[in-house]
Design a protein around this motif. Structure first.
Motif, PDB file in Angstrom:
ATOM      1  N   LYS A   1       0.819  -1.211   0.000  1.00 13.46           N
ATOM      2  CA  LYS A   1       0.000   0.000   0.000  1.00 13.46           C
ATOM      3  C   LYS A   1       0.855   1.263   0.000  1.00 13.46           C
ATOM      4  N   ILE A   2       2.037   1.157   0.622  1.00 18.16           N
ATOM      5  CA  ILE A   2       2.910   2.338   0.704  1.00 18.16           C
ATOM      6  C   ILE A   2       3.687   2.543  -0.590  1.00 18.16           C
ATOM      7  N   LYS A   3       4.001   1.482  -1.292  1.00 19.57           N
ATOM      8  CA  LYS A   3       4.850   1.546  -2.469  1.00 19.57           C
ATOM      9  C   LYS A   3       4.358   2.562  -3.513  1.00 19.57           C
ATOM     10  N   PRO A   4       3.035   2.628  -3.847  1.00 17.97           N
ATOM     11  CA  PRO A   4       2.607   3.612  -4.853  1.00 17.97           C
ATOM     12  C   PRO A   4       2.874   5.062  -4.466  1.00 17.97           C
ATOM     13  N   GLN A   5       3.056   5.342  -3.182  1.00 15.23           N
ATOM     14  CA  GLN A   5       3.301   6.704  -2.723  1.00 15.23           C
ATOM     15  C   GLN A   5       4.774   7.102  -2.771  1.00 15.23           C
ATOM     16  N   LEU A   6       5.638   6.119  -3.034  1.00 12.50           N
ATOM     17  CA  LEU A   6       7.071   6.396  -3.043  1.00 12.50           C
ATOM     18  C   LEU A   6       7.498   6.761  -4.463  1.00 12.50           C
ATOM     19  N   SER A   7       8.103   7.947  -4.589  1.00 15.18           N
ATOM     20  CA  SER A   7       8.529   8.430  -5.912  1.00 15.18           C
ATOM     21  C   SER A   7       9.974   8.077  -6.224  1.00 15.18           C
ATOM     22  N   GLU A   8      10.744   7.720  -5.226  1.00 19.77           N
ATOM     23  CA  GLU A   8      12.146   7.342  -5.403  1.00 19.77           C
ATOM     24  C   GLU A   8      12.498   6.269  -4.396  1.00 19.77           C
ATOM     25  N   PRO A   9      13.623   5.572  -4.591  1.00 20.28           N
ATOM     26  CA  PRO A   9      13.998   4.520  -3.648  1.00 20.28           C
ATOM     27  C   PRO A   9      13.990   5.043  -2.213  1.00 20.28           C
ATOM     28  N   SER A  10      13.273   4.292  -1.377  1.00 15.76           N
ATOM     29  CA  SER A  10      13.041   4.761  -0.014  1.00 15.76           C
ATOM     30  C   SER A  10      13.245   3.634   0.977  1.00 15.76           C
ATOM     31  N   VAL A  11      13.259   4.016   2.229  1.00 11.47           N
ATOM     32  CA  VAL A  11      13.341   3.078   3.346  1.00 11.47           C
ATOM     33  C   VAL A  11      12.003   3.131   4.084  1.00 11.47           C
ATOM     34  N   VAL A  12      11.365   1.999   4.243  1.00 10.50           N
ATOM     35  CA  VAL A  12      10.107   1.905   4.988  1.00 10.50           C
ATOM     36  C   VAL A  12      10.431   1.276   6.330  1.00 10.50           C
ATOM     37  N   ASP A  13      10.318   2.059   7.384  1.00 12.46           N
ATOM     38  CA  ASP A  13      10.668   1.616   8.728  1.00 12.46           C
ATOM     39  C   ASP A  13       9.402   1.127   9.425  1.00 12.46           C
ATOM     40  N   MET A  14       9.359  -0.155   9.753  1.00 12.10           N
ATOM     41  CA  MET A  14       8.208  -0.749  10.431  1.00 12.10           C
ATOM     42  C   MET A  14       8.578  -1.255  11.815  1.00 12.10           C
ATOM     43  N   GLU A  15       9.669  -0.742  12.354  1.00 10.04           N
ATOM     44  CA  GLU A  15      10.093  -1.208  13.676  1.00 10.04           C
ATOM     45  C   GLU A  15       9.088  -0.792  14.735  1.00 10.04           C
ATOM     46  N   ALA A  16       8.780   0.503  14.784  1.00  9.23           N
ATOM     47  CA  ALA A  16       7.772   1.028  15.713  1.00  9.23           C
ATOM     48  C   ALA A  16       6.865   1.922  14.891  1.00  9.23           C
ATOM     49  N   GLY A  17       5.676   1.471  14.594  1.00  9.16           N
ATOM     50  CA  GLY A  17       4.837   2.196  13.662  1.00  9.16           C
ATOM     51  C   GLY A  17       5.335   1.966  12.244  1.00  9.16           C
ATOM     52  N   ILE A  18       4.859   2.798  11.316  1.00  6.55           N
ATOM     53  CA  ILE A  18       5.267   2.682   9.920  1.00  6.55           C
ATOM     54  C   ILE A  18       5.495   4.087   9.369  1.00  6.55           C
ATOM     55  N   TYR A  19       6.705   4.337   8.923  1.00  9.33           N
ATOM     56  CA  TYR A  19       7.013   5.605   8.253  1.00  9.33           C
ATOM     57  C   TYR A  19       8.135   5.339   7.255  1.00  9.33           C
ATOM     58  N   SER A  20       8.294   6.267   6.340  1.00  6.94           N
ATOM     59  CA  SER A  20       9.268   6.074   5.264  1.00  6.94           C
ATOM     60  C   SER A  20      10.094   7.335   5.067  1.00  6.94           C
ATOM     61  N   TYR A  21      11.275   7.144   4.507  1.00  8.39           N
ATOM     62  CA  TYR A  21      12.161   8.240   4.117  1.00  8.39           C
ATOM     63  C   TYR A  21      12.998   7.745   2.955  1.00  8.39           C
ATOM     64  N   THR A  22      13.556   8.705   2.230  1.00  2.00           N
ATOM     65  CA  THR A  22      14.290   8.348   1.021  1.00  2.00           C
ATOM     66  C   THR A  22      15.639   7.751   1.367  1.00  2.00           C
ATOM     67  N   VAL A  23      16.205   7.140   0.380  1.00  6.19           N
ATOM     68  CA  VAL A  23      17.537   6.546   0.578  1.00  6.19           C
ATOM     69  C   VAL A  23      18.575   7.634   0.796  1.00  6.19           C
ATOM     70  N   ALA A  24      18.395   8.810   0.168  1.00  5.82           N
ATOM     71  CA  ALA A  24      19.325   9.930   0.382  1.00  5.82           C
ATOM     72  C   ALA A  24      19.295  10.379   1.836  1.00  5.82           C
ATOM     73  N   ASP A  25      18.080  10.500   2.372  1.00  6.12           N
ATOM     74  CA  ASP A  25      17.955  10.838   3.792  1.00  6.12           C
ATOM     75  C   ASP A  25      18.615   9.769   4.651  1.00  6.12           C
ATOM     76  N   LYS A  26      18.451   8.568   4.218  1.00 10.44           N
ATOM     77  CA  LYS A  26      19.065   7.482   4.971  1.00 10.44           C
ATOM     78  C   LYS A  26      20.592   7.606   4.969  1.00 10.44           C
ATOM     79  N   LEU A  27      21.135   7.940   3.807  1.00  8.14           N
ATOM     80  CA  LEU A  27      22.588   8.102   3.727  1.00  8.14           C
ATOM     81  C   LEU A  27      23.055   9.244   4.627  1.00  8.14           C
TER      82      LEU A  27
END
Length: 412
Positions: free
Chosen positions: A328-354
């Protein structure tokens, strides 16, 4: 002639009285038949005389005389024939009646003999039933014994179907079936042999099918390969049962797409295969790599690298529950991202991750540098303390020397 006939008639009547009813009826029939034959003969004579009447008077006179003589002779002959035939018939009837009487007497004697013979005693049904209860098991035991002693008792034609990763020899060896085993044992202990076949970790289910007379078919269903444990360039299959194959496979035999697992802990692999079995095939096909990424809060946190370069952080124990939300989250992602499901669910881009990883790395480096400085300071303080202790020891006389000096003074 008339007197003789009358006498004969009287004699016949007397005999007729003495004869039986059947014989009387038979004689009457014969008598009527003889009279009919005589009447026929007379009619023939009359016809012949009528035909001869057309001839001349002379010949008629001569013929009349001869005819009279012929008639008399014919009558005499017919009467003689009738008498002889009647006599013969009477004799035959007497003989027949005697034979019939003899037969009747024989029959009566036979009936008397059969009546006089003692009747055979009938065997009671209970005794027959008891005999059958003994004879039937004995016969069955004899047949079974003969079969067990024959070579047919151990004759078996065993075939294996459904093997892909294993071989027919491996399945036969796992079954424990020996050439000396009786065929009847395989039929009676089918469940035992099927369980023994499942001792091969590739086998999910096994069925032993019998076909008369000696054919056995082992139908095998193997576990699927759900992933590969990757160590360097070696790839080890991970089965759907959670079993890790100990021997690696060649790179040529690898499928085009597969899940690479970068940990080999048996408990974690079993948990991963169990959770993976509850995920849809589409979502399984999207996973490329799985590795451990434990945090301070979650010890079983794993990182899933997807085929589209997305990364999913999810606890291993909750993967089957939380991972479906990625679809369900994948269609909302415009670029390679990280989906964090450890506590809750949120996402950020791979650049932010770097950037976060770089900040975290710098922070760790700073902490490590500070830690090293602290350790260096402690080490220097310890060295200074040790130096001071050594200096004190060199300036102050030892207790042994003081005791020795006082003892010498006392002696003096």
């Amino acid at each position: 002639m008339s007197k003789d006939k009358k006498n004969e008639g009287k004699e016949i009547l007397e005999e007729f009285k003495e004869l039986s009813e059947w014989q009387k009826r038979n004689q009457e029939y014969l008598k009527k038949k003889a009279e009919e034959e005589a009447a026929l003969a007379e009619e023939k004579e009359k016809e012949r005389q009528a035909r001869m009447g057309e001839e001349s008077e002379k010949s008629e006179d001569q013929e009349s005389e001869t005819d009279q003589e012929d008639e008399e002779s014919a009558k005499e002959e017919s009467e003689e024939k009738v008498e002889s035939s009647e006599a013969d018939k009477e004799e035959e009837e007497i003989e027949e009646s005697g034979a019939k009487e003899g037969e009747e007497q024989d029959k009566k004697l036979a009936k008397k003999a059969t009546k006089e013979k003692p009747a055979k005693a009938k065997i009671p049904g209970l005794h027959i039933l008891r005999a059958l209860t003994i004879l039937f098991p004995s016969l069955l035991l004899l047949v079974v014994s003969a079969y067990l002693l024959s070579p047919y008792a151990t004759m078996k034609d065993i075939r294996v179907e459904g093997t892909v990763q294993t071989t027919a020899d491996d399945i036969r060896q796992a079954s424990g079936i020996q050439d000396s085993d009786y065929t009847i044992n395989l039929l009676l202990d089918k469940a035992k042999y099927e369980e023994q076949i499942k001792s091969n970790y590739w086998v999910e289910s096994a069925q032993l099918v019998y076909q008369f007379p000696t054919k056995f078919t082992i139908k095998v269903k193997e576990y699927d390969i759900v992933a590969y444990y990757v160590s360097g360039e070696n790839h080890y299959p991970i089965l759907s049962s959670g079993q890790l194959e100990t021997s690696s496979v060649s790179l040529v035999s690898l499928p085009e797409t597969y899940i690479s697992v970068l940990f080999n802990d048996s408990e974690q692999i079993k948990a991963f295969t169990s959770e993976l079995a509850q995920i849809s095939p589409e979502l399984k096909a999207a996973i490329q790599k799985v590795e451990l990424a434990p945090s301070k809060v979650t010890s079983d946190l794993i990182r899933l690298t997807m085929n589209d370069s997305d990364e999913v952080l999810v606890p291993l124990s909750e993967m089957s529950k939380k991972l479906p939300y990625y679809s369900k989250i994948k269609p909302q992602l415009s670029e390679p991202s990280v989906v964090d499901m450890e506590a809750g669910i949120y996402s950020y881009t791979v650049a932010d991750k770097l950037i976060m990883e770089a900040e975290e790395k710098a922070k760790k480096e700073a902490e490590e540098a500070e830690k090293k400085q602290e350790e260096e300071r402690k080490r220097l303080e310890e060295e200074q303390k040790n130096k001071r202790n050594r200096a004190i020891k060199t300036k102050r006389p030892s207790a042994h020397r003081v005791v020795r000096f006082t003892f010498s003074l006392i002696v003096l």
